[in-house]
Design a protein around this motif. Structure first.
Motif, PDB file in Angstrom:
ATOM      1  N   TRP A   5       0.861  -1.176   0.000  1.00 30.65           N
ATOM      2  CA  TRP A   5       0.000   0.000   0.000  1.00 30.65           C
ATOM      3  C   TRP A   5       0.902   1.232   0.000  1.00 30.65           C
ATOM      4  O   TRP A   5       1.658   1.453   0.932  1.00 30.65           O
ATOM      5  N   GLY A   6       0.886   2.007  -1.080  1.00 26.82           N
ATOM      6  CA  GLY A   6       1.770   3.163  -1.147  1.00 26.82           C
ATOM      7  C   GLY A   6       3.211   2.721  -1.333  1.00 26.82           C
ATOM      8  O   GLY A   6       3.501   1.803  -2.101  1.00 26.82           O
ATOM      9  N   ARG A   7       4.129   3.350  -0.615  1.00 28.09           N
ATOM     10  CA  ARG A   7       5.546   3.006  -0.737  1.00 28.09           C
ATOM     11  C   ARG A   7       5.887   1.813   0.145  1.00 28.09           C
ATOM     12  O   ARG A   7       5.484   1.747   1.304  1.00 28.09           O
ATOM     13  N   ALA A   8       6.626   0.875  -0.426  1.00 29.16           N
ATOM     14  CA  ALA A   8       6.999  -0.331   0.307  1.00 29.16           C
ATOM     15  C   ALA A   8       8.299  -0.875  -0.266  1.00 29.16           C
ATOM     16  O   ALA A   8       8.842  -0.335  -1.245  1.00 29.16           O
ATOM     17  N   SER A   9       8.810  -1.926   0.345  1.00 29.55           N
ATOM     18  CA  SER A   9       9.985  -2.635  -0.157  1.00 29.55           C
ATOM     19  C   SER A   9       9.651  -4.110  -0.247  1.00 29.55           C
ATOM     20  O   SER A   9       8.991  -4.664   0.648  1.00 29.55           O
ATOM     21  N   ILE A  10      10.112  -4.743  -1.315  1.00 28.69           N
ATOM     22  CA  ILE A  10       9.902  -6.169  -1.513  1.00 28.69           C
ATOM     23  C   ILE A  10      11.260  -6.865  -1.455  1.00 28.69           C
ATOM     24  O   ILE A  10      12.216  -6.438  -2.096  1.00 28.69           O
ATOM     25  N   GLY A  11      11.333  -7.936  -0.678  1.00 28.71           N
ATOM     26  CA  GLY A  11      12.568  -8.700  -0.592  1.00 28.71           C
ATOM     27  C   GLY A  11      12.678  -9.687  -1.745  1.00 28.71           C
ATOM     28  O   GLY A  11      11.691 -10.297  -2.142  1.00 28.71           O
ATOM     29  N   VAL A  12      13.878  -9.802  -2.301  1.00 25.93           N
ATOM     30  CA  VAL A  12      14.161 -10.783  -3.354  1.00 25.93           C
ATOM     31  C   VAL A  12      15.440 -11.505  -2.954  1.00 25.93           C
ATOM     32  O   VAL A  12      16.439 -10.862  -2.614  1.00 25.93           O
ATOM     33  N   ARG A  13      15.410 -12.841  -3.018  1.00 26.84           N
ATOM     34  CA  ARG A  13      16.616 -13.579  -2.641  1.00 26.84           C
ATOM     35  C   ARG A  13      16.831 -14.774  -3.559  1.00 26.84           C
ATOM     36  O   ARG A  13      15.919 -15.249  -4.229  1.00 26.84           O
TER      37      ARG A  13
END
Length: 230
Positions: free
Chosen positions: A79-87
């Motif tokens: 929702w709005g600004r966020a961060s997504i983890g990628v590994r």
């Protein structure tokens, strides 16, 4: 005194060259994985989700991954600004966080015409329109039953999205009103009459004065009914 600049340069180099040799992971594939994760996770009934992924730094070099894993880090919401983890676990081992902007468009109730402070909301005061819901951090309403009967706490302009902070719950108990006091516990339920000592909306605590003069506190449950639990 030995300068620390070489160590800073070395740390910077390691950060952006985790794959100094061998096949590199495509940035486009990472962005696509992030977009897919957000769209699959955030899409709700009747809502349209748009995601904008911040481009990865061109200097970031990551080893080729057989299976990209994505997750939503703690403290983030789609929702709005966020961060997504990628590994990646194999054949390389690395993890990064990718900034995104998520916009969710859906139906929201707006004022069909100006609504004055203190006015109780009625059905003809409302219209349903498509809006960017992420602009309203405290939420917006989509079901008229959620707000009909509530009172405006300030003046609301025509076309303005109705939000929780603009409305207060409708009173179902008013000071001086004769109410039914219902007391219930394990295996019993009795009722009596009393006088409300204050105002209350659904779920709020209110004091009631019984005919004998005793003051009892209970929960406002419906119009003119106060429940006490033992």
């Amino acid at each position: 005194m030995t300068s620390c600049k070489p160590f800073i340069a070395l740390a910077f180099s390691l950060l952006f060259t985790t794959a100094a040799a061998g096949e590199l992971q495509s940035h486009d594939a990472i962005v696509a994985a992030v977009e897919r994760f957000v769209l699959q996770s955030a899409t709700g009934a009747g809502n349209t989700v748009n995601v904008s992924v911040t481009p990865l730094d061109s200097r970031l070099r990551l080893g080729k991954c057989d299976n990209l894993e994505t997750w939503l880090p703690s403290g983030n919401k789609l929702w709005g600004r966020a961060s997504i983890g990628v590994r990646c676990r194999a054949p390389s081992s690395w993890s990064i966080y990718v900034p995104v902007t998520v916009r969710v468009s859906g139906n929201a109730l707006v004022a069909a015409h100006p609504i004055a402070r203190g006015q109780a909301i009625a059905q003809d005061d409302l219209e349903l329109q498509m809006r960017d819901l992420t602009q309203y951090p405290n939420g917006a309403f989509s079901n008229p039953d959620q707000i009909i009967g509530r009172t405006a706490t300030l003046n609301i302009q025509a076309g303005e999205v109705l939000r929780p902070e603009q409305l207060k719950a409708a009173l179902i108990i008013r000071q001086g009103q004769q109410v039914t006091l219902v007391a219930q516990g394990a295996g019993f339920k009795v009722s009596s009459e009393g006088t409300a000592m204050g105002n209350a909306a659904t779920g709020q605590v209110v004091a009631v004065k019984t005919r004998s003069g005793q003051i009892i506190k209970g929960i406002a449950k419906s119009d003119g009914v106060v429940e006490v639990y033992f």
